[in-house]
Design a protein around this motif. Structure first.
Motif, PDB file in Angstrom:
ATOM      1  N   GLY A   2       0.771  -1.104   0.026  1.00 40.90           N
ATOM      2  CA  GLY A   2       0.053  -0.054  -0.074  1.00 40.90           C
ATOM      3  C   GLY A   2       0.784   1.219  -0.057  1.00 40.90           C
ATOM      4  N   GLN A   7      -5.404  11.850  -4.571  1.00 41.91           N
ATOM      5  CA  GLN A   7      -6.701  11.443  -4.278  1.00 41.91           C
ATOM      6  C   GLN A   7      -7.664  12.658  -4.982  1.00 41.91           C
ATOM      7  N   PRO A  16      -5.666   5.903   0.455  1.00 38.99           N
ATOM      8  CA  PRO A  16      -5.112   4.723   0.004  1.00 38.99           C
ATOM      9  C   PRO A  16      -4.547   4.940  -1.502  1.00 38.99           C
ATOM     10  N   TRP A  19      -6.501  -0.834  -3.330  1.00 41.06           N
ATOM     11  CA  TRP A  19      -7.438  -1.294  -2.858  1.00 41.06           C
ATOM     12  C   TRP A  19      -7.614  -3.003  -3.257  1.00 41.06           C
ATOM     13  N   SER A  21     -10.061  -6.574  -3.260  1.00 42.60           N
ATOM     14  CA  SER A  21     -11.284  -7.339  -3.326  1.00 42.60           C
ATOM     15  C   SER A  21     -11.181  -8.607  -3.313  1.00 42.60           C
ATOM     16  N   SER A  52      -6.171   0.421  -8.038  1.00 43.03           N
ATOM     17  CA  SER A  52      -5.710   1.767  -7.437  1.00 43.03           C
ATOM     18  C   SER A  52      -7.009   2.462  -7.189  1.00 43.03           C
ATOM     19  N   PRO A  54     -11.537   1.385  -6.533  1.00 43.04           N
ATOM     20  CA  PRO A  54     -12.639  -0.009  -6.493  1.00 43.04           C
ATOM     21  C   PRO A  54     -13.049   0.159  -7.941  1.00 43.04           C
ATOM     22  N   ASP A  59     -17.447  -4.787  -2.081  1.00 41.77           N
ATOM     23  CA  ASP A  59     -16.700  -4.376  -0.895  1.00 41.77           C
ATOM     24  C   ASP A  59     -15.448  -4.482  -1.288  1.00 41.77           C
ATOM     25  N   TRP A  60     -14.491  -3.353  -1.086  1.00 42.72           N
ATOM     26  CA  TRP A  60     -13.083  -3.470  -1.505  1.00 42.72           C
ATOM     27  C   TRP A  60     -12.709  -2.659  -0.169  1.00 42.72           C
ATOM     28  N   ARG A  61     -11.469  -3.217   0.103  1.00 42.91           N
ATOM     29  CA  ARG A  61     -10.803  -2.840   1.430  1.00 42.91           C
ATOM     30  C   ARG A  61      -9.445  -2.225   0.854  1.00 42.91           C
ATOM     31  N   PRO A  62      -9.384  -0.849   1.554  1.00 41.16           N
ATOM     32  CA  PRO A  62      -8.416  -0.007   1.185  1.00 41.16           C
ATOM     33  C   PRO A  62      -6.900  -0.758   1.868  1.00 41.16           C
TER      34      PRO A  62
END
Length: 85
Positions: A2, A7, A16, A19, A21, A52, A54, A59-62
């Motif tokens: 990461g 942004q 982040p 990301w 998934s 880079s 979603p 659901d995506w986790r950073p």
């Protein structure tokens, strides 16, 4: 690992930067996501997506800045906590 990226909301380089998934495809395969154009062929498999931003509404986790994730066969096989700067 990461990291940060520009942004869209602030225009600054911040986490982040990546990301994650994880998906488990049903035995009959996974239909394409509407809008993303991504499809997974085959059946009953695990899939890990890293991007880079979603790519779908799922659901995506950073990933935290400095966090490392090891993937194997679509599953998390290991990793590390974020490294202090």
């Amino acid at each position: 690992m990461g990291t940060g990226r520009i942004q869209q909301s602030s225009g600054r380089i911040e986490p982040p930067g990546l990301w994650l998934s994880l998906r488990h495809c049903p035995p009959d395969g996974l239909p394409p996501d509407t809008g993303s154009g991504v499809a997974v062929a085959g059946s009953g498999r695990a899939v890990a997506w890293v991007a880079s931003v979603p790519l779908t509404a799922e659901d995506w986790r950073p990933l935290a800045e400095g966090e490392m994730v090891v993937l194997r066969d679509g599953e998390i096989a290991g990793g590390s906590e974020p490294c202090p700067r």
